[in-house]
Write a protein that holds these residues in place. Structure first.
Motif, short mmCIF file in Angstrom:
data_model
loop_
_atom_site.label_atom_id
_atom_site.label_comp_id
_atom_site.label_asym_id
_atom_site.label_seq_id
_atom_site.Cartn_x
_atom_site.Cartn_y
_atom_site.Cartn_z
N VAL A 1 0.81 -1.21 0.00
CA VAL A 1 0.00 0.00 0.00
C VAL A 1 0.86 1.27 0.00
N SER B 1 -6.93 -0.65 -0.37
CA SER B 1 -6.57 -1.62 0.66
C SER B 1 -7.61 -1.63 1.78
N TYR C 1 -6.34 -8.56 1.99
CA TYR C 1 -7.41 -7.56 1.84
C TYR C 1 -8.48 -8.01 0.83
#
Ligand code: NDP
Length: 255
Positions: free
Chosen positions: A210, A226, A248
């Motif tokens: 991320v 995310s 995720y």
């Protein structure tokens, strides 16, 4: 699952001054099916303008000071959270705060290992232990397992997977970070064994790679992608997830 987060009365996020923690607080606050109380903890909430703005814009977002490395800070945060959640207890604890000191075999030091283990592996255990009475209060008021009852979510990383650190994915040799997240994963399993029978579901969740201060600008995912993925995964939390390791997207990851 629509409405799942309404059934979760309260969520506490550690390390919500920036990055994924901040976005978890923001997205939870914006949801139509949001939890009534969102407790955004940070080492120094006053220094995060973004967090201040969220807590002003949305009702029921409480900022609480919490340095996860300090037992004194943990104890005073528990008292403050107790007064926020009252007799309902705490439904969901998200252990998100972490650090990543860059270390390969040449540069790793005992200090880098110990500092990283303190924040990423030891603190989540002692934060969880301290909030356990509040989690148990929530668990005692329902049956089944999931957000409606009580949960401990450890934000882990695929880099903590021993099985995945082989072949091509072994290229990234972050000794301190990888070992600290492997230890966090074992913590998840130990907590799941102890707390599952008490109705508290415990799991490790990998946010993906991320774009944050930690993930860097080349990362694959925006923080929005995310976090919306993780909140969707958590919305279906059940007893099947106790002691689990997912990403995720809801994919099960190898330990
Ligand atoms: P950031 O570095 O952007 O943010 C880290 C957060 O942790 C900050 O809020 C920081 O607070 C807080 N923190 C650090 N030390 C402490 C402490 N002692 N007490 C309280 N808070 C502390 O990281 P990310 O948002 O990217 O990461 C969030 C989680 O996701 C971490 O667990 C990380 O390991 C995990 N992760 C991230 C990935 C990525 O690609 N970004 C990939 C896989 C996992 P402060 O502002 O005070 O420093």
């Amino acid at each position: 699952m629509t409405g799942a987060w309404t059934k979760c009365k309260s969520v506490l996020v550690t390390g919500s001054s920036r990055g994924i923690g901040l976005q978890l607080v923001k997205e939870l606050a914006e949801r139509s099916d949001r939890p009534a109380r969102i407790i955004a903890t940070a080492r120094d909430p006053a220094s995060s303008t973004a967090l201040q703005e969220i807590s002003k814009a949305y009702q029921g977002v409480h900022m609480v000071t919490l340095d996860v490395n300090s037992q004194e800070s943990i104890s005073s945060a528990v008292q403050e959270v107790q007064s926020i959640v009252g007799s309902e207890g705490l439904s969901c604890l998200i252990n998100n705060a972490a650090i990543n000191i860059s270390t390969d075999l040449n540069t790793v030091t005992p200090d880098a290992m110990m500092t990283t283990f303190q924040v990423n592996s030891v603190s989540p255990l002692f934060v969880t232990k301290a909030f356990l009475p509040l989690l148990q209060t929530s668990a005692s008021q329902s049956t089944g397992m999931g957000l409606h009852r009580a949960a401990v979510i450890n934000i882990s990383s695929i880099l903590g997977s021993i099985q995945a650190n082989w072949g091509e994915t072994a290229a990234f040799k972050a000794y301190a970070y990888r070992t600290s997240k492997a230890a966090l994963n074992m913590l998840t399993r130990c907590l799941a064994v102890d707390l599952g029978p008490k109705g508290i579901v415990c799991m490790s969740l990998h946010p993906g790679w991320v774009k944050t201060d930690m993930g860097g600008p080349l990362a694959e995912l925006t923080v929005e992608e995310s976090v919306s993925g993780m909140l969707s995964v958590l919305s279906t939390l059940s007893e099947d997830d106790n002691g689990g390791f997912k990403d995720y997207r809801g994919h099960t990851l190898p330990w």
